[in-house]
Design an enzyme around this catalytic site. Structure first.
Site, mmCIF file in Angstrom:
data_model
loop_
_atom_site.group_PDB
_atom_site.id
_atom_site.type_symbol
_atom_site.label_atom_id
_atom_site.label_comp_id
_atom_site.label_asym_id
_atom_site.label_seq_id
_atom_site.Cartn_x
_atom_site.Cartn_y
_atom_site.Cartn_z
ATOM 1 C CB THR A 205 -0.911 0.016 1.243
ATOM 2 O OG1 THR A 205 -1.417 1.347 1.433
ATOM 3 C CG2 THR A 205 -0.193 -0.397 2.522
ATOM 4 C CE1 TYR B 99 -3.897 -1.658 6.008
ATOM 5 C CE2 TYR B 99 -2.940 0.400 5.215
ATOM 6 C CZ TYR B 99 -3.546 -0.816 4.967
ATOM 7 O OH TYR B 99 -3.791 -1.196 3.675
ATOM 8 C CD GLU C 119 -1.843 5.065 5.395
ATOM 9 O OE1 GLU C 119 -2.384 6.128 5.049
ATOM 10 O OE2 GLU C 119 -1.232 4.944 6.475
ATOM 11 C CE LYS D 145 -2.122 -4.284 4.078
ATOM 12 N NZ LYS D 145 -2.442 -5.340 3.092
HETATM 13 P P1 NAP Z 1 -11.505 -4.502 2.523
HETATM 14 O O1 NAP Z 1 -12.676 -4.147 1.664
HETATM 15 O O2 NAP Z 1 -11.440 -3.951 3.903
HETATM 16 O O3 NAP Z 1 -11.401 -6.100 2.585
HETATM 17 C C1 NAP Z 1 -10.564 -6.738 3.503
HETATM 18 C C2 NAP Z 1 -10.803 -8.226 3.422
HETATM 19 O O4 NAP Z 1 -9.929 -8.871 4.360
HETATM 20 C C3 NAP Z 1 -12.230 -8.676 3.785
HETATM 21 O O5 NAP Z 1 -12.608 -9.732 2.956
HETATM 22 C C4 NAP Z 1 -12.070 -9.179 5.218
HETATM 23 O O6 NAP Z 1 -13.020 -10.161 5.567
HETATM 24 C C5 NAP Z 1 -10.686 -9.821 5.118
HETATM 25 N N1 NAP Z 1 -10.078 -10.047 6.423
HETATM 26 C C6 NAP Z 1 -9.987 -9.183 7.464
HETATM 27 N N2 NAP Z 1 -9.380 -9.767 8.502
HETATM 28 C C7 NAP Z 1 -9.096 -11.034 8.129
HETATM 29 C C8 NAP Z 1 -8.483 -12.136 8.783
HETATM 30 N N3 NAP Z 1 -8.060 -12.046 10.041
HETATM 31 N N4 NAP Z 1 -8.355 -13.289 8.106
HETATM 32 C C9 NAP Z 1 -8.794 -13.399 6.837
HETATM 33 N N5 NAP Z 1 -9.394 -12.386 6.160
HETATM 34 C C10 NAP Z 1 -9.537 -11.219 6.810
HETATM 35 O O7 NAP Z 1 -10.150 -4.053 1.795
HETATM 36 P P2 NAP Z 1 -9.870 -3.761 0.243
HETATM 37 O O8 NAP Z 1 -10.078 -2.304 0.000
HETATM 38 O O9 NAP Z 1 -10.563 -4.755 -0.604
HETATM 39 O O10 NAP Z 1 -8.293 -3.985 0.177
HETATM 40 C C11 NAP Z 1 -7.749 -5.266 -0.151
HETATM 41 C C12 NAP Z 1 -6.298 -5.323 0.284
HETATM 42 O O11 NAP Z 1 -5.555 -4.298 -0.365
HETATM 43 C C13 NAP Z 1 -6.074 -5.098 1.782
HETATM 44 O O12 NAP Z 1 -4.984 -5.895 2.167
HETATM 45 C C14 NAP Z 1 -5.719 -3.625 1.878
HETATM 46 O O13 NAP Z 1 -4.947 -3.386 3.040
HETATM 47 C C15 NAP Z 1 -4.925 -3.451 0.600
HETATM 48 N N6 NAP Z 1 -4.947 -2.123 0.002
HETATM 49 C C16 NAP Z 1 -6.121 -1.492 -0.244
HETATM 50 C C17 NAP Z 1 -6.129 -0.246 -0.866
HETATM 51 C C18 NAP Z 1 -7.406 0.477 -1.161
HETATM 52 O O14 NAP Z 1 -7.342 1.698 -1.415
HETATM 53 N N7 NAP Z 1 -8.543 -0.202 -1.224
HETATM 54 C C19 NAP Z 1 -4.895 0.341 -1.244
HETATM 55 C C20 NAP Z 1 -3.717 -0.359 -0.992
HETATM 56 C C21 NAP Z 1 -3.743 -1.591 -0.388
HETATM 57 P P3 NAP Z 1 -14.480 -9.788 6.184
HETATM 58 O O15 NAP Z 1 -15.320 -9.402 5.018
HETATM 59 O O16 NAP Z 1 -14.896 -11.045 6.824
HETATM 60 O O17 NAP Z 1 -14.238 -8.654 7.143
HETATM 61 N N1 GDD Z 2 -12.200 7.499 6.687
HETATM 62 C C1 GDD Z 2 -12.264 8.817 6.875
HETATM 63 N N2 GDD Z 2 -13.343 9.340 7.508
HETATM 64 N N3 GDD Z 2 -11.251 9.563 6.401
HETATM 65 C C2 GDD Z 2 -11.349 10.901 6.563
HETATM 66 C C3 GDD Z 2 -12.439 11.516 7.204
HETATM 67 C C4 GDD Z 2 -13.486 10.686 7.705
HETATM 68 O O1 GDD Z 2 -14.461 11.145 8.284
HETATM 69 N N4 GDD Z 2 -12.237 12.863 7.191
HETATM 70 C C5 GDD Z 2 -11.076 13.077 6.585
HETATM 71 N N5 GDD Z 2 -10.523 11.907 6.208
HETATM 72 C C6 GDD Z 2 -9.219 11.734 5.548
HETATM 73 C C7 GDD Z 2 -8.290 10.783 6.314
HETATM 74 O O2 GDD Z 2 -7.712 11.459 7.447
HETATM 75 C C8 GDD Z 2 -7.290 10.461 5.205
HETATM 76 O O3 GDD Z 2 -6.321 11.477 5.118
HETATM 77 C C9 GDD Z 2 -8.141 10.494 3.928
HETATM 78 O O4 GDD Z 2 -9.381 11.136 4.297
HETATM 79 C C10 GDD Z 2 -8.448 9.123 3.338
HETATM 80 O O5 GDD Z 2 -8.953 8.274 4.374
HETATM 81 P P1 GDD Z 2 -9.530 6.801 4.049
HETATM 82 O O6 GDD Z 2 -10.551 6.876 2.977
HETATM 83 O O7 GDD Z 2 -9.926 6.210 5.345
HETATM 84 O O8 GDD Z 2 -8.295 6.056 3.385
HETATM 85 P P2 GDD Z 2 -6.754 5.954 3.804
HETATM 86 O O9 GDD Z 2 -5.966 6.749 2.816
HETATM 87 O O10 GDD Z 2 -6.545 6.219 5.227
HETATM 88 O O11 GDD Z 2 -6.478 4.396 3.584
HETATM 89 C C11 GDD Z 2 -6.925 3.714 2.395
HETATM 90 O O12 GDD Z 2 -5.938 3.781 1.405
HETATM 91 C C12 GDD Z 2 -4.709 3.094 1.710
HETATM 92 C C13 GDD Z 2 -3.794 3.310 0.517
HETATM 93 O O13 GDD Z 2 -3.182 4.536 0.592
HETATM 94 C C14 GDD Z 2 -7.253 2.270 2.798
HETATM 95 O O14 GDD Z 2 -7.910 1.641 1.727
HETATM 96 C C15 GDD Z 2 -5.992 1.495 3.129
HETATM 97 O O15 GDD Z 2 -6.328 0.114 3.330
HETATM 98 C C16 GDD Z 2 -5.027 1.632 1.954
HETATM 99 O O16 GDD Z 2 -3.847 0.924 2.216
#
Ligand code: NAP
Ligand code: GDD
Length: 323
Positions: free
Chosen positions: A126, A150, A128, A154
């Protein structure tokens, strides 16, 4: 013989889109799913694929369960997407986050090393990990500086993937993905929180939207585009690490404006800044350079932020109108 894939995190946003992509390509898709007391398959139903998956029970914290899933699925490709993925929660659950997002990766890699060394492995790394950014435009060579439990967990997952590739010759790749969103995004993440609130306000079901740091900037893309990059990484002869991003960064404030404007609303009339949503340490800005992914994988993002937010607003409008 069709290829076999194993996905952890199947029920999450990316797991659902990736499963659909692989099913469309003719894969047998296995999903390792942790036991939960409530139904977690709504995304698979939305994509019409709930009945097409082989479900294997298992939690990433449980090394034996991960081994069993690998032995049963005999996967050609293992996509490790499972994680405690909400940055905000990682300060409240730092140990769970470390075990699942960090050690869980080692459980996957060890299972492959011992029982299926030909399996290709994808790690969901990620942006992050860049945290307190060390370069304006982040790429594969930018030093990391995580800012949340987190991000720290990661980073371990990322380096153990690199280490198993270098130590044991595993085909293990790490995708450093920047934020990606979709109508299947969890409601706690800021884009979906905003599109859901904008629709509820439009329909008279909600009065205000409470947010934290709206000056934060993110490089937002569409999850449907990003799962293609994951698949492409595992089709290469050589495993490697890739940044996946759009190369455009936008403030949370501007993202709000876009969402509300799609509904002919002015976000400023409804926004309340609430200190409860500020984080103990913030990632102020992320901006990725996906030049390597374009050069080597032939991957480019296809969806603009404006059309992504429009897609999310439309989906929330459909859902909430039916409630
Ligand atoms: P998500 O919607 O939060 O999905 C997370 C998944 O992980 C869910 O299926 C959850 O299962 C499962 N999980 C949680 N704890 C677990 C455990 N202990 N054992 C097995 N499975 C578990 O996340 P996503 O947005 O699809 O992201 C997918 C991956 O990419 C994650 O690793 C995230 O950190 C990474 N990532 C995401 C982003 C982004 O912007 N979306 C960016 C960079 C990296 P349940 O449904 O049962 O909770
Ligand atoms: N969630 C949330 N809720 N974020 C807020 C809010 C709020 O009410 N107000 C402001 N923010 C700001 C957060 O402080 C952050 O700077 C930004 O919005 C994005 O927050 P999120 O959407 O929660 O995503 P993230 O960037 O912290 O994390 C996501 O992206 C990562 C990749 O850069 C997640 O999907 C992570 O799993 C992923 O790794």
């Amino acid at each position: 013989m069709s290829k076999s894939a194993l996905i952890t995190g199947l029920t999450g946003q990316d797991g659902a889109y990736l499963a659909k992509l692989l099913l469309d390509k003719g894969y047998r898709v296995h999903g390792m799913v942790a036991r939960r007391s409530t139904d977690t398959r709504w995304r698979l139903r939305e994509l019409g694929i709930e009945g097409d998956i082989v479900y294997l029970e298992g939690d990433l914290a449980d090394a034996c369960a991960v081994q069993r899933a690998v032995i049963k699925a005999k996967p050609d490709e293992f996509y490790n997407l499972g994680a405690q993925s909400f940055v905000g929660s990682s300060w409240d659950q730092p140990v769970t986050t470390a075990v699942v997002d960090g050690l869980g990766v080692t459980h996957g890699l060890e299972a492959i090393r011992q029982f299926s060394p030909e399996t290709r492995f994808y790690q969901a790394s990620t942006s992050e990990m860049f945290g307190l950014i060390q370069a304006e435009l982040q790429d594969e060579n930018t030093p990391f500086y995580p800012r949340s439990p987190y991000g720290v967990a990661k980073l371990y997952g990322h380096w153990i993937t690199v280490n198993y590739r270098e130590s044991f010759g595993l085909h293990a790749s790490s995708g450093i993905l920047f934020n990606h969103e979709s109508p299947l995004r969890g409601i706690e993440f800021v884009t979906r929180k905003v599109t859901d609130a904008a629709v509820r306000i439009k329909l008279g079901k909600q009065k205000e939207l409470r947010l934290g740091n709206i000056d934060a900037k993110r490089d937002w893309g569409f999850a449907g585009d990003y799962v293609e990059a994951m698949w492409l990484m595992l089709q290469q002869d050589k495993a490697d690490d890739y940044v996946v991003a759009t190369g455009i960064t936008t403030t949370v404030r501007d993202m709000c404006r876009i969402a509300f404007e799609h509904l002919d609303l002015n976000y400023e009339d409804y926004l309340v800044i609430d200190p409860a949503f500020f984080r103990p340490a913030e990632v102020e800005v992320l901006l990725g350079n996906a030049g390597k992914a374009e050069r080597v994988l032939g991957w480019k993002p296809k969806t603009s932020l404006d059309s992504l937010i429009q897609m999310m607003v439309d989906a929330d409008l459909r859902r909430i109108s039916k409630e």
